[in-house]
Design a protein around this motif. Structure first.
Motif, PDB file in Angstrom:
ATOM      1  N   THR A  94       0.839  -1.193   0.000  1.00  0.00           N
ATOM      2  CA  THR A  94       0.000   0.000   0.000  1.00  0.00           C
ATOM      3  C   THR A  94       0.873   1.242   0.000  1.00  0.00           C
ATOM      4  O   THR A  94       1.812   1.347   0.783  1.00  0.00           O
ATOM      5  CB  THR A  94      -0.915   0.002   1.243  1.00  0.00           C
ATOM      6  OG1 THR A  94      -1.653  -1.220   1.266  1.00  0.00           O
ATOM      7  CG2 THR A  94      -1.874   1.176   1.213  1.00  0.00           C
ATOM      8  N   GLU A  95       0.563   2.185  -0.871  1.00  0.00           N
ATOM      9  CA  GLU A  95       1.338   3.430  -0.966  1.00  0.00           C
ATOM     10  C   GLU A  95       0.837   4.430   0.087  1.00  0.00           C
ATOM     11  O   GLU A  95      -0.352   4.738   0.149  1.00  0.00           O
ATOM     12  CB  GLU A  95       1.185   4.029  -2.368  1.00  0.00           C
ATOM     13  CG  GLU A  95       2.130   5.154  -2.671  1.00  0.00           C
ATOM     14  CD  GLU A  95       3.604   4.727  -2.658  1.00  0.00           C
ATOM     15  OE1 GLU A  95       4.430   5.599  -2.325  1.00  0.00           O
ATOM     16  OE2 GLU A  95       3.916   3.566  -2.964  1.00  0.00           O
ATOM     17  N   PRO A  96       1.736   4.942   0.925  1.00  0.00           N
ATOM     18  CA  PRO A  96       1.309   5.930   1.930  1.00  0.00           C
ATOM     19  C   PRO A  96       1.043   7.296   1.305  1.00  0.00           C
ATOM     20  O   PRO A  96       1.529   7.601   0.217  1.00  0.00           O
ATOM     21  CB  PRO A  96       2.501   5.992   2.887  1.00  0.00           C
ATOM     22  CG  PRO A  96       3.665   5.548   2.078  1.00  0.00           C
ATOM     23  CD  PRO A  96       3.151   4.607   1.036  1.00  0.00           C
ATOM     24  N   GLU A  97       0.259   8.089   2.011  1.00  0.00           N
ATOM     25  CA  GLU A  97       0.028   9.484   1.613  1.00  0.00           C
ATOM     26  C   GLU A  97       0.999  10.349   2.396  1.00  0.00           C
ATOM     27  O   GLU A  97       1.138  10.177   3.603  1.00  0.00           O
ATOM     28  CB  GLU A  97      -1.407   9.900   1.933  1.00  0.00           C
ATOM     29  CG  GLU A  97      -2.461   9.141   1.156  1.00  0.00           C
ATOM     30  CD  GLU A  97      -3.848   9.608   1.547  1.00  0.00           C
ATOM     31  OE1 GLU A  97      -4.212  10.747   1.202  1.00  0.00           O
ATOM     32  OE2 GLU A  97      -4.535   8.830   2.226  1.00  0.00           O
ATOM     33  N   GLU A  98       1.642  11.286   1.695  1.00  0.00           N
ATOM     34  CA  GLU A  98       2.608  12.175   2.331  1.00  0.00           C
ATOM     35  C   GLU A  98       2.062  13.599   2.274  1.00  0.00           C
ATOM     36  O   GLU A  98       1.640  14.061   1.222  1.00  0.00           O
ATOM     37  CB  GLU A  98       3.960  12.088   1.622  1.00  0.00           C
ATOM     38  CG  GLU A  98       4.531  10.678   1.638  1.00  0.00           C
ATOM     39  CD  GLU A  98       5.800  10.569   0.830  1.00  0.00           C
ATOM     40  OE1 GLU A  98       6.747  11.326   1.109  1.00  0.00           O
ATOM     41  OE2 GLU A  98       5.835   9.722  -0.086  1.00  0.00           O
ATOM     42  N   PHE A  99       2.062  14.259   3.422  1.00  0.00           N
ATOM     43  CA  PHE A  99       1.552  15.617   3.530  1.00  0.00           C
ATOM     44  C   PHE A  99       2.640  16.525   4.084  1.00  0.00           C
ATOM     45  O   PHE A  99       3.020  16.389   5.240  1.00  0.00           O
ATOM     46  CB  PHE A  99       0.330  15.677   4.460  1.00  0.00           C
ATOM     47  CG  PHE A  99      -0.782  14.761   4.049  1.00  0.00           C
ATOM     48  CD1 PHE A  99      -1.689  15.143   3.082  1.00  0.00           C
ATOM     49  CD2 PHE A  99      -0.907  13.503   4.631  1.00  0.00           C
ATOM     50  CE1 PHE A  99      -2.716  14.292   2.700  1.00  0.00           C
ATOM     51  CE2 PHE A  99      -1.925  12.648   4.260  1.00  0.00           C
ATOM     52  CZ  PHE A  99      -2.837  13.038   3.287  1.00  0.00           C
ATOM     53  N   ALA A 100       3.149  17.421   3.256  1.00  0.00           N
ATOM     54  CA  ALA A 100       4.167  18.375   3.712  1.00  0.00           C
ATOM     55  C   ALA A 100       3.457  19.578   4.308  1.00  0.00           C
ATOM     56  O   ALA A 100       2.603  20.187   3.666  1.00  0.00           O
ATOM     57  CB  ALA A 100       5.052  18.801   2.551  1.00  0.00           C
ATOM     58  N   ASP A 101       3.796  19.900   5.549  1.00  0.00           N
ATOM     59  CA  ASP A 101       3.207  21.061   6.210  1.00  0.00           C
ATOM     60  C   ASP A 101       4.097  22.291   6.100  1.00  0.00           C
ATOM     61  O   ASP A 101       3.801  23.320   6.679  1.00  0.00           O
ATOM     62  CB  ASP A 101       2.947  20.744   7.690  1.00  0.00           C
ATOM     63  CG  ASP A 101       1.892  19.657   7.862  1.00  0.00           C
ATOM     64  OD1 ASP A 101       1.056  19.488   6.962  1.00  0.00           O
ATOM     65  OD2 ASP A 101       1.918  18.983   8.904  1.00  0.00           O
ATOM     66  N   GLY A 102       5.229  22.170   5.389  1.00  0.00           N
ATOM     67  CA  GLY A 102       6.118  23.314   5.215  1.00  0.00           C
ATOM     68  C   GLY A 102       6.934  23.584   6.459  1.00  0.00           C
ATOM     69  O   GLY A 102       7.287  22.675   7.196  1.00  0.00           O
ATOM     70  N   HIS A 103       7.212  24.862   6.675  1.00  0.00           N
ATOM     71  CA  HIS A 103       7.993  25.239   7.847  1.00  0.00           C
ATOM     72  C   HIS A 103       7.461  26.540   8.433  1.00  0.00           C
ATOM     73  O   HIS A 103       6.792  27.310   7.750  1.00  0.00           O
ATOM     74  CB  HIS A 103       9.483  25.362   7.521  1.00  0.00           C
ATOM     75  CG  HIS A 103       9.806  26.464   6.566  1.00  0.00           C
ATOM     76  ND1 HIS A 103       9.870  26.277   5.217  1.00  0.00           N
ATOM     77  CD2 HIS A 103      10.071  27.774   6.778  1.00  0.00           C
ATOM     78  CE1 HIS A 103      10.163  27.426   4.626  1.00  0.00           C
ATOM     79  NE2 HIS A 103      10.285  28.341   5.557  1.00  0.00           N
ATOM     80  N   ASP A 104       7.762  26.749   9.706  1.00  0.00           N
ATOM     81  CA  ASP A 104       7.352  27.948  10.426  1.00  0.00           C
ATOM     82  C   ASP A 104       8.552  28.544  11.126  1.00  0.00           C
ATOM     83  O   ASP A 104       9.378  27.817  11.684  1.00  0.00           O
ATOM     84  CB  ASP A 104       6.291  27.628  11.491  1.00  0.00           C
ATOM     85  CG  ASP A 104       4.975  27.199  10.875  1.00  0.00           C
ATOM     86  OD1 ASP A 104       4.505  27.888   9.953  1.00  0.00           O
ATOM     87  OD2 ASP A 104       4.428  26.184  11.322  1.00  0.00           O
ATOM     88  N   ALA A 105       8.622  29.873  11.112  1.00  0.00           N
ATOM     89  CA  ALA A 105       9.670  30.562  11.871  1.00  0.00           C
ATOM     90  C   ALA A 105       9.442  30.275  13.353  1.00  0.00           C
ATOM     91  O   ALA A 105       8.312  30.129  13.811  1.00  0.00           O
ATOM     92  CB  ALA A 105       9.618  32.054  11.594  1.00  0.00           C
TER      93      ALA A 105
END
Length: 172
Positions: free
Chosen positions: A50-61
């Motif tokens: 099964t292929e996982p879902e990847e969610f990038a939340d970016g970055h925060d200062a």
């Protein structure tokens, strides 16, 4: 007069400290390179088909750039993402077993956390926090989802957050 001098000294020191980032310190990109592949490998090991879902939340200062603290620059950041795998309904492993397996795999890759046999299950869920020293932290969560229109299934999520680290793409 003495109060003014003391206040100026405090402001000057705080401003100097806020502007000083050690250029040799571990960067967010280096930490991410240490964290993300191992977490993705762990999720893929749960069910290689099964292929996982990847969610990038970016970055925060993560630090104010002035003494008052009302503005942020991105010299130092926290990067975040999550990886989720929804397992087929025929997978009968419990959320606790899935979380324990995830922790065991992550410990082999240098992550630190509680012993896998100390992970409790609460209402069909299991969740545990781990750290990769000098890089960041992860939360391994496993739940039994019970939608009304399809059969129940398990879901495993690893949420990742780096420590507050030097932004590798910051340019003055």
């Amino acid at each position: 007069m003495l109060r003014t001098v003391a206040l100026l000294a405090v402001v000057g020191t705080a401003t100097a400290c806020a502007d000083r980032v050690d250029p040799s310190a571990w960067s967010d990109s280096q930490a991410w390179a240490a964290m993300y592949p191992s977490a993705l490998d762990v999720v893929k090991a749960v069910d290689p088909r099964t292929e996982p879902e990847e969610f990038a939340d970016g970055h925060d200062a993560c630090h104010p750039s002035d003494f008052i603290g009302d503005s942020l620059d991105e010299r130092e950041v926290i990067r975040a993402a999550s990886i989720t795998l929804s397992l087929p309904p025929l997978d009968r492993r419990s959320p606790t077993q899935l979380a324990r397996d995830g922790v065991t795999h992550m410990e082999r890759k240098g992550w630190k956390g509680p012993r896998p046999d100390n992970i409790p299950a609460l209402d069909g869920q299991a969740s545990v926090d781990l750290t990769l020293p000098g890089s960041g932290r992860a939360t391994v969560s496993a739940t039994r989802e019970r939608p009304t229109t399809i059969p129940a299934f398990n879901q495993v999520t690893i949420s990742l957050h780096t420590d507050c680290l030097r932004n590798s793409s910051w340019h003055r």
